[in-house]
Design a protein around this motif. Structure first.
Motif, PDB file in Angstrom:
ATOM      1  N   GLY A  21       0.812  -1.212   0.000  1.00 24.09           N
ATOM      2  CA  GLY A  21       0.000   0.000   0.000  1.00 24.09           C
ATOM      3  C   GLY A  21       0.849   1.267   0.000  1.00 24.09           C
ATOM      4  O   GLY A  21       0.674   2.146  -0.868  1.00 24.09           O
ATOM      5  N   PRO A  22       1.774   1.411   0.954  1.00 23.08           N
ATOM      6  CA  PRO A  22       2.637   2.594   0.953  1.00 23.08           C
ATOM      7  C   PRO A  22       3.497   2.712  -0.310  1.00 23.08           C
ATOM      8  O   PRO A  22       3.726   3.828  -0.799  1.00 23.08           O
ATOM      9  N   ILE A  23       3.960   1.584  -0.848  1.00 23.41           N
ATOM     10  CA  ILE A  23       4.743   1.622  -2.083  1.00 23.41           C
ATOM     11  C   ILE A  23       3.882   2.149  -3.232  1.00 23.41           C
ATOM     12  O   ILE A  23       4.315   2.995  -4.021  1.00 23.41           O
ATOM     13  N   LEU A  27       4.424   5.164  -6.124  1.00 21.30           N
ATOM     14  CA  LEU A  27       4.427   4.892  -7.561  1.00 21.30           C
ATOM     15  C   LEU A  27       3.357   5.681  -8.299  1.00 21.30           C
ATOM     16  O   LEU A  27       3.602   6.189  -9.405  1.00 21.30           O
ATOM     17  N   GLN A  28       2.180   5.801  -7.710  1.00 22.75           N
ATOM     18  CA  GLN A  28       1.092   6.436  -8.443  1.00 22.75           C
ATOM     19  C   GLN A  28       1.271   7.950  -8.578  1.00 22.75           C
ATOM     20  O   GLN A  28       0.595   8.580  -9.374  1.00 22.75           O
ATOM     21  N   MET A 192       9.600   5.361   4.612  1.00 20.82           N
ATOM     22  CA  MET A 192       8.479   4.438   4.519  1.00 20.82           C
ATOM     23  C   MET A 192       8.296   3.728   5.859  1.00 20.82           C
ATOM     24  O   MET A 192       9.171   3.784   6.734  1.00 20.82           O
ATOM     25  N   PRO A 193       7.169   3.028   6.056  1.00 20.67           N
ATOM     26  CA  PRO A 193       6.968   2.300   7.315  1.00 20.67           C
ATOM     27  C   PRO A 193       8.056   1.255   7.565  1.00 20.67           C
ATOM     28  O   PRO A 193       8.742   0.815   6.645  1.00 20.67           O
ATOM     29  N   ALA A 194       8.185   0.875   8.823  1.00 22.83           N
ATOM     30  CA  ALA A 194       9.087  -0.197   9.252  1.00 22.83           C
ATOM     31  C   ALA A 194      10.545   0.098   8.903  1.00 22.83           C
ATOM     32  O   ALA A 194      11.313  -0.805   8.552  1.00 22.83           O
ATOM     33  N   ASN A 195      10.936   1.374   8.999  1.00 22.36           N
ATOM     34  CA  ASN A 195      12.332   1.786   8.814  1.00 22.36           C
ATOM     35  C   ASN A 195      12.869   1.470   7.423  1.00 22.36           C
ATOM     36  O   ASN A 195      14.048   1.144   7.254  1.00 22.36           O
TER      37      ASN A 195
END
Length: 206
Positions: A21-23, A27-28, A192-195
């Motif tokens: 989702g965050p990726i 991209l969009q 981004m999440p999770a470092n």
């Protein structure tokens, strides 16, 4: 992208499920026109399906070493999507197949590759991206030679112990410098999440 144990008939990665989702949000913002994207190291195939489903104007070309192909085929077949191409056999340290692509994407590959393969990937981006094309690199990175979190330091130690001394979290500055050698300019560095981070590069005009 390393695959995790299979669930049912398809390989499945919890990490892919969490980070796609965050990726996609990154991209969009860049991939807004009809174009072709090469994914290096498609792994389970989950990212390919998620991105192609939400960005239907893209043609998404999967690739990986041969032992990943069966799982990627499973995800593509089940999805019913027509804008995802079957995986190419791609070892970035060997001659690349002839490709007509505009952008490139890779996730969670640089820390499991030898540094020579990281350099080969960036060189491939420099050769193959169209002028103005984007290269997206997702994963954990160090900054100024330091880990960004204790969990990343633990992950790096695990990689070296379990996968080999050639593995490890890369320094962002070294990646950016090598990308510059390949004709790529850093456009964004997204936390981004999770470092993790998403580095976005753009192919400079020849």
């Amino acid at each position: 992208m390393a695959a995790e144990p299979k669930t049912g008939s398809k390989p499945y990665s919890d990490a892919c499920e969490r980070n796609q989702g965050p990726i996609l949000e990154v991209l969009q913002r860049f991939l807004i026109q009809q174009s072709a994207v090469l994914e290096i190291g498609s792994g389970t195939g989950q990212h390919a399906i998620h991105m192609a489903r939400h960005l239907p104007w893209l043609t998404w070309q999967t690739s990986d070493l041969f032992d990943r192909h069966a799982g990627i085929h499973c995800w593509i077949a089940e999805s019913g999507l027509h804008n995802v191409k079957p995986p190419l056999l791609l070892d970035v340290t060997q001659p690349w197949p002839a490709l007509d692509i505009d952008h490139m994407y890779t996730a969670n590959t640089f820390h499991i590759m030898p540094w020579s393969a990281v350099c080969a990937t960036l060189a491939g981006m420099g050769r193959l991206l169209s002028a103005g094309g984007y290269g997206f690199i997702y994963g954990p990175f160090n900054y100024q030679g330091r880990f960004t979190a204790a969990s990343n330091a633990e992950f790096d130690a695990w990689l070296k112990a379990e996968r080999g001394a050639h593995c490890g979290i890369r320094d962002a500055e070294a990646v950016i410098e090598q990308a510059s050698v390949a004709g790529l300019s850093l456009v964004e560095d997204n936390a981004m999440p999770a470092n993790n981070h998403m580095l976005v590069f753009k192919r400079l005009s020849p």
